[in-house]
Design an enzyme around this catalytic site. Structure first.
Site, PDB file in Angstrom:
ATOM      1  CG  ASP A 137      -5.361  14.724 -24.428  1.00 36.94           C
ATOM      2  OD1 ASP A 137      -5.415  15.993 -23.709  1.00 36.94           O
ATOM      3  OD2 ASP A 137      -4.547  15.012 -25.714  1.00 36.94           O
ATOM      4  CE  LYS A 162      -4.428  18.319 -26.592  1.00 31.33           C
ATOM      5  NZ  LYS A 162      -5.090  17.469 -28.028  1.00 31.33           N
ATOM      6  CB  CYS A 186      -1.374  14.812 -27.567  1.00 33.42           C
ATOM      7  SG  CYS A 186      -3.293  14.420 -28.283  1.00 33.42           S
TER       8      CYS A 186
HETATM    9  C1  VGL Z   1      -4.999  12.432 -29.349  1.00 37.39           C
HETATM   10  C2  VGL Z   1      -5.787  11.258 -31.295  1.00 37.39           C
HETATM   11  C3  VGL Z   1      -6.190  12.394 -31.560  1.00 37.39           C
HETATM   12  C4  VGL Z   1      -4.015  12.487 -28.002  1.00 37.39           C
HETATM   13  C5  VGL Z   1      -5.556  13.231 -29.415  1.00 37.39           C
HETATM   14  O1  VGL Z   1      -4.106  13.075 -26.974  1.00 37.39           O
HETATM   15  O2  VGL Z   1      -2.999  12.047 -29.206  1.00 37.39           O
HETATM   16  N1  VGL Z   1      -4.961  11.144 -30.412  1.00 37.39           N
HETATM   17  N2  VGL Z   1      -7.130  12.876 -30.292  1.00 37.39           N
END
Ligand code: VGL
Ligand code: ZN
Length: 225
Positions: free
Chosen positions: A31, A129, A174
């Site tokens: 991410d 995702k 994540c």
């Molecule tokens: C994430 C919170 C919500 C992350 C993704 O990538 O850690 N955290 N969505």
């Protein structure tokens, strides 16, 4: 003169003179997206600092995966989709507590794009995702019910992967759930500490580190890899 031996134009080729690590190892960048970087909707402090670390390491690994948080606008993990709910509050989901986040990584928006300097072109696979409205997905392997697979496990196994090196955002969400699931699935998991940054919500970073340690995740600095 000398231009007939110009460097390859593909930027990640600059990594080939560095040590290539074992062929059964995947590098997974979690991410590294605009909304998790400074100025983004769910900015992680110094989130953009992971980019050069990822770019230096990923080309050395034979299997390269990047993940992308990819939510529909009506995603239930957004506080804006629950009447009166404040961002960072908790609700009970069918699978347990769920943090309500500011709207982030909405499909097709600039916030969902990868950081502009991330070597996405060096990746073999982009795994998305969090694209189902009714369930969140922190882990690169399973949605937050810990049951519904993303398909990554099958991809890695059919490519012969037994080890993985993880970096990205955010350490305590994540990255944490990906590392823990990877370890529980039997992969040898290494976390690149300086290649990650955390949200750190109510002690979530300490909890994440303790859980990863308990699951046998190895912690390394990028310079030691
Ligand atoms: C994430 C919170 C919500 C992350 C993704 O990538 O850690 N955290 N969505
Ligand atoms: Zn998300």
């Amino acid at each position: 003169m000398g231009s007939e031996f110009a460097l390859p134009r593909i930027p990640w080729f600059s990594g080939v003179e560095e040590k290539i690590v074992t062929q059964d190892t995947a590098f997974i960048a979690i991410d590294v997206q605009n909304d998790f970087c400074p100025g983004g909707a769910l900015a992680v402090a110094d989130g953009d600092q992971v980019v050069p670390v990822v770019n230096r390491l990923m080309p050395r690994y034979p299997v390269r995966v990047v993940t992308q948080d990819w939510h529909p606008a009506d995603h239930f993990s957004f506080a804006s989709n629950t009447d009166g709910a404040a961002p960072f509050s908790l609700i009970d989901a069918s699978y347990g507590p769920q943090v309500l986040w500011p709207d982030h990584c909405v499909q097709g928006t600039a916030g969902a794009d990868f950081h502009k300097d991330l070597l996405v072109d060096a990746a073999d696979l982009i795994i998305r995702k969090g694209y189902r409205s009714r369930i969140d997905s922190y882990s690169a392997f399973f949605e937050n019910d810990h049951t519904t697979p993303t398909g990554l496990e099958g991809y890695l196994r059919t490519r012969g992967v037994t080890k993985m090196v993880l970096a990205g955002l955010a350490t305590d969400f994540c990255v944490r759930f990906s590392a823990v699931d990877g370890a529980r699935l039997g992969f040898d998991v290494t976390l690149v500490e300086d290649g990650c940054r955390a949200i750190d919500l109510d002690g979530s970073l300490a909890t994440a580190m303790a859980e990863m340690q308990a699951e046998g995740v190895h912690f390394r600095q990028s310079t030691d890899l």
